[in-house]
Design a protein around this motif. Sequence first.
Motif, PDB file in Angstrom:
ATOM      1  N   ILE A  28      46.700  28.260  34.035  1.00 15.80           N
ATOM      2  CA  ILE A  28      47.469  29.504  34.122  1.00 15.80           C
ATOM      3  C   ILE A  28      46.902  30.536  33.139  1.00 15.80           C
ATOM      4  O   ILE A  28      46.802  31.729  33.461  1.00 15.80           O
ATOM      5  CB  ILE A  28      48.959  29.251  33.846  1.00 15.80           C
ATOM      6  N   VAL A  29      46.521  30.067  31.945  1.00 18.87           N
ATOM      7  CA  VAL A  29      45.885  30.975  30.977  1.00 18.87           C
ATOM      8  C   VAL A  29      44.569  31.489  31.551  1.00 18.87           C
ATOM      9  O   VAL A  29      44.230  32.663  31.406  1.00 18.87           O
ATOM     10  CB  VAL A  29      45.658  30.269  29.633  1.00 18.87           C
ATOM     11  N   GLY A  30      43.833  30.612  32.236  1.00 23.94           N
ATOM     12  CA  GLY A  30      42.591  31.038  32.878  1.00 23.94           C
ATOM     13  C   GLY A  30      42.825  32.075  33.958  1.00 23.94           C
ATOM     14  O   GLY A  30      42.059  33.031  34.095  1.00 23.94           O
ATOM     15  N   ILE A  31      43.910  31.907  34.727  1.00 25.03           N
ATOM     16  CA  ILE A  31      44.264  32.899  35.751  1.00 25.03           C
ATOM     17  C   ILE A  31      44.569  34.244  35.100  1.00 25.03           C
ATOM     18  O   ILE A  31      44.166  35.305  35.599  1.00 25.03           O
ATOM     19  CB  ILE A  31      45.464  32.404  36.585  1.00 25.03           C
ATOM     20  N   LEU A  32      45.283  34.217  33.973  1.00 25.52           N
ATOM     21  CA  LEU A  32      45.572  35.456  33.242  1.00 25.52           C
ATOM     22  C   LEU A  32      44.286  36.200  32.908  1.00 25.52           C
ATOM     23  O   LEU A  32      44.188  37.414  33.132  1.00 25.52           O
ATOM     24  CB  LEU A  32      46.336  35.131  31.955  1.00 25.52           C
ATOM     25  N   MET A  33      43.301  35.486  32.367  1.00 29.96           N
ATOM     26  CA  MET A  33      42.049  36.132  31.983  1.00 29.96           C
ATOM     27  C   MET A  33      41.357  36.762  33.194  1.00 29.96           C
ATOM     28  O   MET A  33      40.796  37.857  33.112  1.00 29.96           O
ATOM     29  CB  MET A  33      41.105  35.107  31.330  1.00 29.96           C
ATOM     30  N   THR A  34      41.425  36.085  34.336  1.00 28.36           N
ATOM     31  CA  THR A  34      40.779  36.598  35.541  1.00 28.36           C
ATOM     32  C   THR A  34      41.491  37.835  36.069  1.00 28.36           C
ATOM     33  O   THR A  34      40.861  38.840  36.419  1.00 28.36           O
ATOM     34  CB  THR A  34      40.760  35.504  36.626  1.00 28.36           C
ATOM     35  N   VAL A  35      42.820  37.794  36.118  1.00 29.63           N
ATOM     36  CA  VAL A  35      43.606  38.935  36.593  1.00 29.63           C
ATOM     37  C   VAL A  35      43.364  40.156  35.705  1.00 29.63           C
ATOM     38  O   VAL A  35      43.177  41.287  36.186  1.00 29.63           O
ATOM     39  CB  VAL A  35      45.105  38.585  36.627  1.00 29.63           C
ATOM     40  N   ALA A  36      43.334  39.918  34.396  1.00 31.91           N
ATOM     41  CA  ALA A  36      43.135  41.027  33.456  1.00 31.91           C
ATOM     42  C   ALA A  36      41.799  41.718  33.674  1.00 31.91           C
ATOM     43  O   ALA A  36      41.680  42.935  33.498  1.00 31.91           O
ATOM     44  CB  ALA A  36      43.244  40.522  32.019  1.00 31.91           C
ATOM     45  N   ARG A  37      40.783  40.951  34.085  1.00 30.75           N
ATOM     46  CA  ARG A  37      39.460  41.557  34.288  1.00 30.75           C
ATOM     47  C   ARG A  37      39.452  42.499  35.478  1.00 30.75           C
ATOM     48  O   ARG A  37      38.714  43.492  35.480  1.00 30.75           O
ATOM     49  CB  ARG A  37      38.407  40.470  34.472  1.00 30.75           C
ATOM     50  N   PHE A  38      40.240  42.227  36.501  1.00 34.33           N
ATOM     51  CA  PHE A  38      40.335  43.165  37.625  1.00 34.33           C
ATOM     52  C   PHE A  38      40.961  44.483  37.153  1.00 34.33           C
ATOM     53  O   PHE A  38      40.554  45.567  37.583  1.00 34.33           O
ATOM     54  CB  PHE A  38      41.174  42.557  38.752  1.00 34.33           C
ATOM     55  N   ILE A  39      41.925  44.379  36.257  1.00 36.63           N
ATOM     56  CA  ILE A  39      42.540  45.592  35.692  1.00 36.63           C
ATOM     57  C   ILE A  39      41.531  46.337  34.827  1.00 36.63           C
ATOM     58  O   ILE A  39      41.434  47.568  34.854  1.00 36.63           O
ATOM     59  CB  ILE A  39      43.797  45.221  34.895  1.00 36.63           C
ATOM     60  N   ASP A  40      40.734  45.558  34.064  1.00 37.37           N
ATOM     61  CA  ASP A  40      39.719  46.169  33.200  1.00 37.37           C
ATOM     62  C   ASP A  40      38.681  46.953  33.993  1.00 37.37           C
ATOM     63  O   ASP A  40      38.091  47.911  33.477  1.00 37.37           O
ATOM     64  CB  ASP A  40      39.007  45.089  32.376  1.00 37.37           C
ATOM     65  N   ALA A  41      38.432  46.525  35.232  1.00 42.52           N
ATOM     66  CA  ALA A  41      37.464  47.240  36.059  1.00 42.52           C
ATOM     67  C   ALA A  41      37.865  48.700  36.210  1.00 42.52           C
ATOM     68  O   ALA A  41      37.012  49.586  36.342  1.00 42.52           O
ATOM     69  CB  ALA A  41      37.361  46.581  37.437  1.00 42.52           C
ATOM     70  N   ILE A  42      39.164  48.955  36.167  1.00 42.25           N
ATOM     71  CA  ILE A  42      39.674  50.326  36.272  1.00 42.25           C
ATOM     72  C   ILE A  42      39.775  50.975  34.895  1.00 42.25           C
ATOM     73  O   ILE A  42      39.283  52.076  34.674  1.00 42.25           O
ATOM     74  CB  ILE A  42      41.048  50.341  36.966  1.00 42.25           C
ATOM     75  N   THR A  43      40.397  50.270  33.934  1.00 37.71           N
ATOM     76  CA  THR A  43      40.680  50.899  32.634  1.00 37.71           C
ATOM     77  C   THR A  43      39.423  51.139  31.805  1.00 37.71           C
ATOM     78  O   THR A  43      39.316  52.150  31.118  1.00 37.71           O
ATOM     79  CB  THR A  43      41.683  50.056  31.835  1.00 37.71           C
ATOM     80  N   ASP A  44      38.450  50.223  31.875  1.00 38.87           N
ATOM     81  CA  ASP A  44      37.227  50.416  31.084  1.00 38.87           C
ATOM     82  C   ASP A  44      36.443  51.635  31.547  1.00 38.87           C
ATOM     83  O   ASP A  44      36.048  52.480  30.734  1.00 38.87           O
ATOM     84  CB  ASP A  44      36.344  49.168  31.173  1.00 38.87           C
ATOM     85  N   VAL A  45      36.201  51.717  32.855  1.00 41.60           N
ATOM     86  CA  VAL A  45      35.432  52.850  33.377  1.00 41.60           C
ATOM     87  C   VAL A  45      36.215  54.153  33.216  1.00 41.60           C
ATOM     88  O   VAL A  45      35.643  55.208  32.922  1.00 41.60           O
ATOM     89  CB  VAL A  45      35.065  52.610  34.852  1.00 41.60           C
ATOM     90  N   THR A  46      37.541  54.073  33.347  1.00 44.44           N
ATOM     91  CA  THR A  46      38.364  55.265  33.132  1.00 44.44           C
ATOM     92  C   THR A  46      38.228  55.766  31.702  1.00 44.44           C
ATOM     93  O   THR A  46      38.068  56.979  31.464  1.00 44.44           O
ATOM     94  CB  THR A  46      39.852  54.963  33.431  1.00 44.44           C
ATOM     95  N   MET A  47      38.254  54.829  30.738  1.00 43.51           N
ATOM     96  CA  MET A  47      38.115  55.233  29.339  1.00 43.51           C
ATOM     97  C   MET A  47      36.721  55.789  29.074  1.00 43.51           C
ATOM     98  O   MET A  47      36.549  56.739  28.301  1.00 43.51           O
ATOM     99  CB  MET A  47      38.404  54.055  28.407  1.00 43.51           C
ATOM    100  N   GLY A  48      35.710  55.239  29.727  1.00 39.44           N
ATOM    101  CA  GLY A  48      34.366  55.785  29.579  1.00 39.44           C
ATOM    102  C   GLY A  48      34.279  57.209  30.080  1.00 39.44           C
ATOM    103  O   GLY A  48      33.649  58.078  29.458  1.00 39.44           O
ATOM    104  N   GLN A  49      34.927  57.470  31.212  1.00 37.03           N
ATOM    105  CA  GLN A  49      34.958  58.835  31.747  1.00 37.03           C
ATOM    106  C   GLN A  49      35.731  59.775  30.819  1.00 37.03           C
ATOM    107  O   GLN A  49      35.333  60.928  30.612  1.00 37.03           O
ATOM    108  CB  GLN A  49      35.605  58.820  33.134  1.00 37.03           C
ATOM    109  N   ILE A  50      36.823  59.287  30.251  1.00 37.04           N
ATOM    110  CA  ILE A  50      37.603  60.109  29.312  1.00 37.04           C
ATOM    111  C   ILE A  50      36.732  60.494  28.124  1.00 37.04           C
ATOM    112  O   ILE A  50      36.741  61.647  27.672  1.00 37.04           O
ATOM    113  CB  ILE A  50      38.863  59.354  28.855  1.00 37.04           C
ATOM    114  N   CYS A  51      35.962  59.527  27.618  1.00 38.61           N
ATOM    115  CA  CYS A  51      35.077  59.819  26.480  1.00 38.61           C
ATOM    116  C   CYS A  51      34.030  60.862  26.853  1.00 38.61           C
ATOM    117  O   CYS A  51      33.804  61.834  26.113  1.00 38.61           O
ATOM    118  CB  CYS A  51      34.394  58.536  26.010  1.00 38.61           C
ATOM    119  N   ASP A  52      33.371  60.668  27.987  1.00 40.71           N
ATOM    120  CA  ASP A  52      32.309  61.596  28.388  1.00 40.71           C
ATOM    121  C   ASP A  52      32.845  62.996  28.667  1.00 40.71           C
ATOM    122  O   ASP A  52      32.152  63.993  28.460  1.00 40.71           O
ATOM    123  CB  ASP A  52      31.583  61.057  29.623  1.00 40.71           C
ATOM    124  N   ARG A  53      34.070  63.074  29.152  1.00 40.86           N
ATOM    125  CA  ARG A  53      34.632  64.366  29.549  1.00 40.86           C
ATOM    126  C   ARG A  53      35.492  65.016  28.462  1.00 40.86           C
ATOM    127  O   ARG A  53      35.981  66.125  28.642  1.00 40.86           O
ATOM    128  CB  ARG A  53      35.466  64.189  30.833  1.00 40.86           C
TER     129      ARG A  53
END
Length: 461
Positions: free
Chosen positions: A50-75
Amino acid sequence: MSEKTKARPFGIRDKVGYMFGDFGNDFTFLLSSVYLMKFYTDVMGIAPYIVGILMTVARFIDAITDVTMGQICDRSRPTAKGKFVPWLRRMCGPVAVASFLMYAFWLENMSMTFKVVWMFATYILWGSVFYTSINIPYGSMASAISAEAKDRQELSSWRTIGATLASTVIGVVLPLIVYYTDAAGNSVLSGSRMGFAALGCSIGAVICYLICYKMTTERVKIEQETEKFNLLALLKYLLTNRALIGIIVAAIMLLLAQLSLSSMAQYIYPNYFRSSAAISASNLGTSVLTIALAAVMPPLVQKFGKKELSIFGALLGAAALIVGYILHTDNVVLFVVINLIAFLGIAFFNVSCWAMITDVIDDAEVRTGKRADGTIYATYSFARKLGQAASSGLTGGLLSLIGYSAATQFDQNVVDGIYNITCIVPAGGFILLALALIFIYPLSKKRVDANIAALKAKREQ
């Protein structure tokens, strides 16, 4: 795209300040990587998968939040303090509070459903939201502190020293605090001690971030990105960047090896070797080796190259763990030595990887004329989180497969399975890391030097 601003010369103040940034980062990141699964399996009673599932689910969310934060920094519009460094002061408090809440030992008697929901909510809040909002700007600011390749390699080395200092606190000091010996002589993780240790790490993280904010100076003015956001264009820009793809694959494999070793140390030493003190001894040796390598890495890089040294380290780590697997030793001292050689292999990549990502950014500018520090670093950061998820998901699933639970954690067949996982998973990560650097990542020493010369000539025009 960028220009140097008038500021005090680059020097030791910047290097020490930048070091404290990763010291702060790893107060919460390493704490999660090393102890979170152990805390939730042994204290909260949640199954490893279940902890492993948490880590996997969080990475799908990171696909959005990481790139979004990168765009915020650049802009974002540069401030008097700079474009990236102000985020450290803005977000250091939220990331520290969220990290502490992940280790809510006072909830261990709540229902299983409540504990799982709490685990998911606090981990995603910490990692996908607050940690992202401070880590992406922190990593991106290296190219703004100096445009010189030598300075960036030194920043990468000092960043590794900061991470190693945090690793020393978390890997050497904490095991002596958070474990206790039960009536049967077994080393057991204490929930309350873990919670208070997490509080101390959160306070330390805030202090380190503020020191980094105060001591570093952004000298290279990176202009605000003003073009209208185009997702397809962004994806094309990223997917056609072979250097970025190479460093992404390498980072995933590196984290698979590194974090598997780190997290499994919390199982192999207390459960297989019956010695939590060995965790501290192993991590102390790792810290000393990493700092020593960081001190000599800049001249080694100038002579041999970052890619070339990283390949050597990956092969060294794989060889050590394969030997360990074949021996299947009961001698804890011998295993600590094997573990130290493996971590030395990791250090060859870790000491240079932050300078390698600036090489990727430079290479993209040479090829396309466009500089996107925040977006490229965010993509790389997301890849590192994928490596974290791969490590946690794979080790969590394998621990469940061998029948690990709080009730079976000292059974002979279970502890033998723990030993095998500790050797096989990171050895596979090392081998794949070497292959990624050899066959995908194109930035050899010769090409990096050529890119640096081209950009220097461009900025002097």
